[in-house]
Motif scaffolding. Structure first.
Motif, PDB file in Angstrom:
ATOM      1  N   GLU A   1       0.842  -1.316   0.159  1.00 23.65           N
ATOM      2  CA  GLU A   1      -0.146   0.209  -0.115  1.00 23.65           C
ATOM      3  C   GLU A   1       0.846   1.169  -0.026  1.00 23.65           C
ATOM      4  O   GLU A   1       0.360   2.151   0.336  1.00 23.65           O
ATOM      5  N   THR A   2       2.090   1.152  -0.262  1.00 30.43           N
ATOM      6  CA  THR A   2       3.054   2.348  -0.490  1.00 30.43           C
ATOM      7  C   THR A   2       4.081   2.004  -1.441  1.00 30.43           C
ATOM      8  O   THR A   2       4.392   1.061  -1.773  1.00 30.43           O
ATOM      9  N   SER A   3       4.840   3.218  -1.809  1.00 27.43           N
ATOM     10  CA  SER A   3       5.621   3.030  -2.917  1.00 27.43           C
ATOM     11  C   SER A   3       7.117   3.243  -2.164  1.00 27.43           C
ATOM     12  O   SER A   3       8.078   3.121  -2.811  1.00 27.43           O
ATOM     13  N   GLU A   4       6.933   3.206  -0.755  1.00 28.45           N
ATOM     14  CA  GLU A   4       8.406   3.434  -0.215  1.00 28.45           C
ATOM     15  C   GLU A   4       9.315   2.151  -0.433  1.00 28.45           C
ATOM     16  O   GLU A   4       8.647   1.202  -0.327  1.00 28.45           O
ATOM     17  N   MET A   5      10.600   2.498  -0.204  1.00 27.62           N
ATOM     18  CA  MET A   5      11.436   1.409  -0.386  1.00 27.62           C
ATOM     19  C   MET A   5      12.513   1.418   0.498  1.00 27.62           C
ATOM     20  O   MET A   5      12.945   2.427   0.791  1.00 27.62           O
ATOM     21  N   TYR A   6      13.049   0.208   0.822  1.00 27.62           N
ATOM     22  CA  TYR A   6      14.163   0.292   1.811  1.00 27.62           C
ATOM     23  C   TYR A   6      15.274   0.061   0.837  1.00 27.62           C
ATOM     24  O   TYR A   6      15.616  -1.025   0.158  1.00 27.62           O
ATOM     25  N   VAL A   7      16.585   0.861   1.156  1.00 23.99           N
ATOM     26  CA  VAL A   7      17.675   0.743   0.494  1.00 23.99           C
ATOM     27  C   VAL A   7      18.974  -0.359   1.059  1.00 23.99           C
ATOM     28  O   VAL A   7      19.622   0.242   1.715  1.00 23.99           O
ATOM     29  N   ASN A   8      18.674  -1.550   0.985  1.00 23.65           N
ATOM     30  CA  ASN A   8      19.455  -2.459   1.351  1.00 23.65           C
ATOM     31  C   ASN A   8      20.891  -2.297   0.983  1.00 23.65           C
ATOM     32  O   ASN A   8      21.027  -2.549  -0.272  1.00 23.65           O
ATOM     33  N   GLY A   9      21.959  -2.382   1.875  1.00 26.19           N
ATOM     34  CA  GLY A   9      23.254  -2.253   1.219  1.00 26.19           C
ATOM     35  C   GLY A   9      24.080  -0.730   1.803  1.00 26.19           C
ATOM     36  O   GLY A   9      25.067  -0.500   1.605  1.00 26.19           O
ATOM     37  N   LEU A  10      23.059   0.360   2.062  1.00 25.75           N
ATOM     38  CA  LEU A  10      23.784   1.582   2.393  1.00 25.75           C
ATOM     39  C   LEU A  10      23.412   2.206   3.787  1.00 25.75           C
ATOM     40  O   LEU A  10      23.087   3.394   3.934  1.00 25.75           O
ATOM     41  N   SER A  11      23.550   1.161   4.504  1.00 29.02           N
ATOM     42  CA  SER A  11      23.291   1.505   6.235  1.00 29.02           C
ATOM     43  C   SER A  11      24.461   2.544   6.368  1.00 29.02           C
ATOM     44  O   SER A  11      25.622   2.565   5.852  1.00 29.02           O
ATOM     45  N   THR A  12      24.018   3.650   7.096  1.00 28.02           N
ATOM     46  CA  THR A  12      25.064   4.716   7.518  1.00 28.02           C
ATOM     47  C   THR A  12      24.664   5.630   8.845  1.00 28.02           C
ATOM     48  O   THR A  12      23.517   5.459   9.341  1.00 28.02           O
ATOM     49  N   SER A  13      25.688   6.210   8.887  1.00 25.45           N
ATOM     50  CA  SER A  13      25.324   7.356  10.298  1.00 25.45           C
ATOM     51  C   SER A  13      25.969   8.655   9.700  1.00 25.45           C
ATOM     52  O   SER A  13      26.338   9.412  10.598  1.00 25.45           O
ATOM     53  N   LEU A  14      25.988   9.053   8.251  1.00 24.05           N
ATOM     54  CA  LEU A  14      26.083  10.246   7.798  1.00 24.05           C
ATOM     55  C   LEU A  14      24.963  11.162   8.132  1.00 24.05           C
ATOM     56  O   LEU A  14      23.759  10.627   8.225  1.00 24.05           O
ATOM     57  N   PRO A  15      25.270  12.303   7.979  1.00 27.02           N
ATOM     58  CA  PRO A  15      24.234  13.446   8.120  1.00 27.02           C
ATOM     59  C   PRO A  15      23.168  13.349   6.766  1.00 27.02           C
ATOM     60  O   PRO A  15      23.502  12.905   5.773  1.00 27.02           O
ATOM     61  N   PRO A  16      21.908  13.523   6.972  1.00 25.53           N
ATOM     62  CA  PRO A  16      20.971  13.343   6.026  1.00 25.53           C
ATOM     63  C   PRO A  16      21.153  13.874   4.695  1.00 25.53           C
ATOM     64  O   PRO A  16      21.048  13.409   3.676  1.00 25.53           O
TER      65      PRO A  16
END
Lengths: 619, 445
Positions: free
Chosen positions: A301-316
């Protein structure tokens, strides 16, 4: 004030399974969570299963847990990993609709008897007559009494979210507050606490992705259900997309590395090596040309996607910059930034094999607070803690699950006897007997325990028994049916296996690698359900090995019989290396077998220990 | 109790200038205090001159003593070494005084047993202690010393590391599919497998020669009566051990003597001539000869120069481990037609062919030995069986490591190889340990 048998703190994957199993074992259960809406929340990637983990899901299911059924109800893509390796390591994995999964968990939980829910934040544990736990007090002043308490606080214990160097938010999960007081209480009572970190990648708006430019990955059509219960209808299936980082991505990350919470020095805890952030990948493998990026759907019910492989703690802002350097994401809109989270865990060597906290009768820990990572690992521990908290509350015998029983047993034994030095994840190679501990026979391995403890109502038990009955029937048919050389020829040719010259039993021919039992049946004119042949097929292939692994388990059990004296002064043992003495003193294993699984204890240290046992018994 | 104080002579009893006594265990220093006048522990490992006293306080001898406080001693316990005068009186009196002061007489092998129990050495090294003490040839001693120093243990540990590395490759393949780096190439797995298999095979190949090195190679002199076997036997030994006459059939029983060729240990056996027995005694002698032939590492078939070999001799000459010698090469000009090219002419009178014989023997018996003196070798059947199992496990793993194979089954076999090596360095089952220790060190009799 109500008196419960078991009070579970936390509604994640450990807490929900603990509540489910305690209920199934006859306990009156209260589940306390900060937010009832997030029961069953997948706080990281929207997928269940994978290497070794998929097997755990089926083990949990066989005992009456809910993870397998919730996955079947909410999965939007399925793949069997390692299909080309050996069937011992076939690993089912499913992408799930995050919302549907969560709702399925709560729905399944509410159908179980004697489970009650309360929303609130636990301020402290209540103790009665010394260290015996007696209930909890919430921050709003409510008190609940219980004979045993299962703490499954995930990353909420003094959790702290990092978004770059400047933004630090005390939180348990994005948008939810941490628990602080309770940790301080436990530490004051003598428990040791340490810190780990983990991270998540950003999420993006799928409408801004140029998916036409990306490699599309569809799931398998073959029907598969994690649960033995019912063949629940699956929702509509969705594809994932694969893309790769570019050298520009790497440059952007390198340029901003000092702004990362990880590399700018804001985070001290240890993270998992096998789940590195993109900063880690860039720093550790500077010569890698590119890194994989999987775009996984969040739901139907959403078009949102999870970007697997780019886990991070950089600023947005940096996250958005590097995302847009990835092919297909040039115009991408970031919906939620990735973040790193630091949290407290209790080194699990403070627990016994039932996940009870040593020295605190009635208190059990499960899930990420024991230093593990992964939904399935949490669920497996929830099962053990749920059963044993219920056993404790009802004054029944503790229930031990051993290394020879399943991956759940391997994990618990690793945790309480070896301890962890990075977030613990299951792998097939952690098990000594992986030819026995397979996803296809999980039900067989655990149903006897479920039956003995009366965990399944009659209709569920019948479903399990009839499934096994169908598999047994396939095996018997294979042992009775012969196949002629002519019938077998096309099947054998297809996998370049030598021809046969005279008729053979199908079960014998199925021993050959690559020769599928199902196809032999079809070639011999027999009609069988594919889903029911998997077990028999694998049993035929591994026949000799299965017998040998059973012998090895018997040998291991012999080692478990050699008990180490409780008050043994390990530092006095000249026959054991100093490093091993320190480890042994810290972990204090009960048996020689457990001692052998402590890292840093070598075969020759064991020899020294064995000599010590021999000495003390010959005295 | 396995740490109570024990004392024993470390040198053989009998007439000698000096004798060494060792005292080890809990309370060793307190016992030494009663026997050694003005005994001091410190400075340790330093020789000091002192009077040794008996139970009544009378001086029985004067000598040196050294202290080795635990754990820095050969047994890992507090240990005192006393050097006194040899012979039947002085050393015995000192030992008696130590026993009177509370030290029990040590059982055979007990010092080594304690060293193993206290992890001063592993089982492989302990086996080497006995071998070093028993060594009769330089090569034997060097090999034992290397094993004692941990050479073989280190090699086994190295092989074990190799196997674990191979397992890690397989584990990566199974547990980390779909990573950035992609799968491990099958060639890399196969190469690692081939390499460790080669190394195991190379060590295994030293086993026959290694066992020969430990016990001495059995070289049997055989042939018809009066072929000069006993004369050659005496010459090779360097002294007259066998009776030599002109009368055929002088040697009726087998005679065995130990010697060394170029530093390699050889057990030389002279046998009765192979012939039709004249009487019961002959018959027994011939039977003994045949038994030796069957157990020989190498047979020297002695045929007089010029003699045409009989049927039995020709048959014997075809055995793999037979070298044909043409004896009495100085006696006559032999017609060259009756001997094969490979026959070795020897003469004990001129010395012709003897050097060559020695080097042929060493080459035939010990050629599988590593070229370097310090390469470890397998010296016992126990070692060979364990390495054999490891090798077989690697052979079994082979087919599963190929593309389309089953990495889990491959890993299963490799694990079996690791277990075989683990059992060689240190078994982990207490019952096995006790059985092994008690059978090896004569403890508890």
């Amino acid at each position: 004030m109500m008196l419960y048998d078991v009070l579970v703190i936390g509604g994640g994957h450990a807490g929900t399974e603990a509540a489910a199993l305690a209920s199934r074992y006859g306990a009156r259960v209260l589940l306390v969570t900060q937010n009832l809406e997030t029961i069953g929340q997948m706080s990281c990637n929207p997928a269940i299963g994978g290497i070794a983990k998929g097997t755990v899901v089926r083990e949990v299911d066989a005992l009456g847990g809910i993870m397998g059924r919730a996955t079947d109800l909410s999965r939007i893509q399925f793949r069997m990993l390692n299909r080309s390796k050996g069937p011992a390591v076939w690993s089912p994995r499913a992408q799930c609709d995050r919302g549907l999964y969560r709702r399925s968990v709560r729905w399944l939980l509410e159908r179980l008897p004697n489970i009650h829910f309360a929303q609130g934040t636990v301020a402290s544990l209540l103790f009665e007559s010394g260290p015996q736990v007696s209930g909890v007090r919430l921050t709003d002043g409510r008190r609940y009494q219980a004979r045993s308490v299962v703490l499954t606080a995930g990353t909420f214990l003094r959790g702290r979210i990092h978004l770059g160097l400047d933004t630090q938010i005390p939180a348990g999960r994005a948008g939810e507050g941490p628990s602080v007081e309770m940790v301080e209480d436990l530490v004051n009572n003598g428990l040791t606490v340490e810190r780990f970190k983990t991270g998540t990648p950003p999420r993006i708006d799928g409408r801004s992705v140029n998916s036409g430019a990306l490699e599309r990955q569809d799931g398998e059509d073959q029907p598969y259900w994690f649960s033995f219960h019912e063949k629940a209808p699956h929702p509509k299936q969705l594809p994932c997309f694969l893309t790769w980082t570019k050298p520009e991505t790497q440059e952007i990350i390198e340029r901003h590395l000092q702004e990362s919470a990880l590399y700018g020095g804001a985070i001290s805890g240890r993270g998992p090596r096998y789940c590195p952030s993109i900063e880690d990948k860039v720093v550790r493998f500077p010569n890698a040309q590119r890194h994989q990026v999987f775009l996984e759907p969040e739901g139907l019910e959403t078009s949102e996607m999870y970007v697997n492989g780019l886990s991070t703690s950089l600023p947005p802002a940096v996250q958005l910059e590097y995302l847009r350097s990835v092919p297909g994401l040039e115009q991408v809109q970031m919906t939620r930034p990735g973040y790193a989270i630091e949290y407290d865990y209790f080194p699990p060597t403070q627990l016994d094999a039932t996940l009870a906290v040593r020295g605190f009768p009635g208190l059990f820990f499960a899930g990420q607070i024991n230093g593990t990572t992964g939904y399935e690992e949490a669920a497996g521990q929830g099962v053990v803690a749920g059963l044993n908290s219920a056993a404790f509350a009802q004054e029944r015998e503790p229930i031990a699950i051993g290394r020879g029983d399943g991956f759940i047993g391997v994990m618990v034994d690793d945790l309480v006897h070896r301890g962890v030095d990075e977030p613990y994840r299951l792998f097939t190679s952690r098990a000594e007997y992986r030819i026995l501990l397979r996803q296809d026979n999980a039900l067989r391995r655990f149903l006897p325990l479920a039956e003995r403890l009366n965990l399944l109502p009659d209709e569920e038990l019948d479903a399990a028994l009839s499934r096994m009955g169908r598999e047994d029937e396939v095996m018997q048919t294979a042992q009775l049916t012969t196949i002629t050389p002519d019938e077998a020829a096309p099947v054998l040719e297809a996998v370049e296996s030598p021809k046969i010259t005279q008729s053979l039993k199908i079960s014998e021919l199925a021993r050959r690698p690559g020769v599928s039992l199902g196809e032999l049946f079809r070639a011999a004119g027999q009609d069988v359900d594919e889903d029911d042949t998997t077990w028999a097929d694998i049993e035929c292939k591994y026949e000799g090995y299965i017998a040998r692994e059973h012998e090895m388990i018997a040998k291991l059990q012999k080692m478990e019989r050699y008990e180490l004296p409780e008050g043994l002064d390990y530092f006095s043992l000249n026959a054991v290396s100093y490093e091993a003495r320190e480890k042994l003193d810290q972990v204090r294993p009960g048996t020689l077998g457990q001692a052998g699984r402590i890292p840093g204890v070598t075969p020759s240290d064991l020899q020294g220990l064995a000599i010590e046992i021999a000495r003390s018994t010959s005295r | 109790m396995l740490s109570d104080p024990i004392a024993a002579l470390a040198t053989p009893p009998g007439r000698s200038a000096l004798a060494v006594i060792r005292l080890s265990g809990e309370g060793a220093f307190a016992i030494a205090e009663q026997v050694v006048r003005s005994f001091r522990v410190q400075p340790e490992r330093t020789a000091r001159l002192a009077f040794f006293l008996d139970a009544e306080g009378h001086t029985v001898d004067q000598g040196l003593y050294l202290t080795f406080p635990s754990p820095r001693s050969v047994t890992g316990e507090d240990l005192v070494e006393l050097t006194c005068h040899g012979g039947r009186v002085a050393s015995v009196q000192v030992l008696t005084a130590l026993h009177a002061a509370g030290a029990r007489a040590a059982r055979p092998g007990e010092f080594t047993l304690r060293a193993v129990l206290n992890r001063k050495m592993d089982l492989l090294q302990a086996e080497a202690v006995g071998d070093l003490v028993d060594a009769g040839a330089k090569r034997q001693a060097r090999s034992a010393l290397d094993q004692l120093d941990g050479g073989l243990s280190r090699r086994i540990a190295h092989l074990r590391d190799r196997l674990i590395a191979l397992q890690a490759l397989l584990a990566y393949d199974v547990d980390f599919p779909g990573e950035d780096d992609g799968p491990v190439s099958p060639e890399r797995v196969l190469e690692a497998h081939q390499e460790v298999m080669r190394e195991v095979a190379a060590l295994l190949a030293t086993a026959p020669a290694g066992e020969r090195l430990r016990v001495g190679a059995v070289v049997v002199l055989a042939g018809p009566p009066n072929a000069g076997k006993s004369s050659l036997f005496n010459t090779l030994l360097g002294h007259d051990r066998a009776l030599v006459t002109e009368i055929p059939g002088t040697t009726r029983d087998a005679i065995e003597a130990a010697t060394e060729f170029e530093g390699w240990p050889v057990r030389l056996v002279d046998t009765a001539g192979l012939w039709e027995a004249r009487d019961r005694l002959d018959r027994l002698g011939v039977e003994v000869s045949r038994r030796y032939l069957a157990g020989a590492d190498l047979v020297l078939l002695c045929l007089e120069t010029g003699r045409v070999p009989g049927e039995e001799e020709r048959a014997l000459a075809t055995w793999d481990n037979v070298v044909v010698l043409r004896t009495k090469a100085d006696h006559m000009d032999a017609p060259s037609t009756d001997r094969s090219e490979e026959d070795l002419p020897v003469s004990i009178v001129t010395g012709e062919g003897l050097e060559r014989l020695r080097s042929v023997l060493v080459d035939r018996l010990f050629r599988e030995m590593p070229s370097s003196d310090y390469e470890p070798v397998l010296t016992r059947e126990r070692h060979r069986l364990a390495l054999d199992r490891a090798h077989q496990a690697l052979v079994d793993a082979g087919p599963f490591l190929k593309p389309g194979g089953d990495a889990v089954l491959g890993a299963h076999h490799i694990e079996n190889a690791v277990v075989a090596l683990d059992e060689l360095i240190g078994v982990v089952d207490p019952e096995d340990i006790l059985t092994r220790i008690f059978s090896q060190f004569c403890v508890g009799k």
